[in-house]
Write an enzyme that holds these catalytic residues in place. Sequence first.
Site, PDB file in Angstrom:
ATOM      1  N   ARG A 186     -52.721  54.229  22.636  1.00 19.88           N
ATOM      2  CA  ARG A 186     -52.937  53.745  23.995  1.00 19.88           C
ATOM      3  C   ARG A 186     -51.722  53.010  24.541  1.00 19.88           C
ATOM      4  O   ARG A 186     -51.343  53.165  25.693  1.00 19.88           O
ATOM      5  CB  ARG A 186     -54.161  52.824  24.052  1.00 19.88           C
ATOM      6  CG  ARG A 186     -54.341  52.280  25.475  1.00 19.88           C
ATOM      7  CD  ARG A 186     -55.413  51.243  25.610  1.00 19.88           C
ATOM      8  NE  ARG A 186     -55.277  50.562  26.896  1.00 19.88           N
ATOM      9  CZ  ARG A 186     -56.082  49.619  27.331  1.00 19.88           C
ATOM     10  NH1 ARG A 186     -57.101  49.247  26.593  1.00 19.88           N
ATOM     11  NH2 ARG A 186     -55.871  49.047  28.503  1.00 19.88           N
ATOM     12  N   ASP A 200     -64.244  57.122  30.362  1.00 15.05           N
ATOM     13  CA  ASP A 200     -64.947  55.905  30.756  1.00 15.05           C
ATOM     14  C   ASP A 200     -66.081  56.265  31.711  1.00 15.05           C
ATOM     15  O   ASP A 200     -65.975  57.227  32.487  1.00 15.05           O
ATOM     16  CB  ASP A 200     -63.998  54.919  31.432  1.00 15.05           C
ATOM     17  CG  ASP A 200     -64.659  53.555  31.628  1.00 15.05           C
ATOM     18  OD1 ASP A 200     -64.659  52.754  30.669  1.00 15.05           O
ATOM     19  OD2 ASP A 200     -65.202  53.303  32.720  1.00 15.05           O
TER      20      ASP A 200
END
Length: 365
Positions: free
Chosen positions: A51, A87
């Site tokens: 990430r 998400d």
Amino acid sequence: MHEIPDSTRQGKAPWMNSRFMRAARREPVDQLPVWLMRQAGRFMPEYRAIRGTGNFLDFCRDPQRCAQVMQVAVENLGVDAAILFSDLLVVLEPLGLRVEFPPDGPQVANPIRTPDDVKQLRPLESLEPLSYVLEAAELTRQLLPSHIPLIGFAGAPFTLASYAIEGSGSKSFHLTKRFMYQHEDAWFELLRLLGEAVTRFLLGQIAAGAGAVQIFDTWVGCLSPDDYRYFVLPQMTECFRALPASVPSIHFATGNPALVPLMAQAGGSVIGLDWRIRLEDAWKILGDQAVIQGNLDPAVLLGPQERIRRVVTDLLHQWAGRPGYIFNLGHGVLPQTPVENVKYLVRLVHEESRRILEQSKREVE
């Protein structure tokens, strides 16, 4: 526009005969399938390395990194299924809501406060704005071992509405409930728009390679059963009815065990439970033919492995070898969780469930 893949071709995929898919169909397995919500998350150093330090939404919009982080999680943890890395809130953006991810939790920059705000929303007529998610699903499917199924997901209409109205971190959900009670027509219009978007989004994920899907109703536990029945259940029913029966659909909610029978009424071929209800009690409510997923408290993984073993042993005792059980946590892996405890959990469930099933087989013979 993605189309649902031909069921004959899908049926030949190696992952269709995986432990996860067999359990979701109430078929015999040699050991329990295990996957974990947020199994690719901050508790893993590999996740943090992939990430980096950039914006979380930028990460979600990078299909290569999303696929890579889930591939690494599956390989390192030994789980039996992968879930698409994305998400819940990405589906809100094409509707006209601006999503932000500050350190204290996701927020909507232009929240819904009035019925006029609902009128400004756009229906999700095309999946093009979410093409990066579908590409991530396709890449993840390509990177996974052929026997590991991919689970797609979306937020439930109520949970998405609560984020759109008041963001994250609420304990009372007073803004959501006030809007729901004061503006019924606008509320049902909002849930209709969200429900149609969720359904279209999930169908796109199935076409992109997801063999099962999960709808997360993370915040619905704040409602009473009567409010759930009136304000939420009709739209949830529409969502599940629109999904193909050949694809397992997991209906997951947290916070209120009293909603479990209503969840089953709303739909989903698998009912996902949090830790606030015992497995044996859930089967008494839902019946022996129910397929259940859950429901270890994620905080147990913060403790010593001796305690993990005790709690898991109790869960497996409640399971008692029934067909139609998928082991999972009652919510996502906490960021503070030691990686070695997650790996221990997966090995423990596999080993102990295999022992229980072998013992049951010998007793029958």
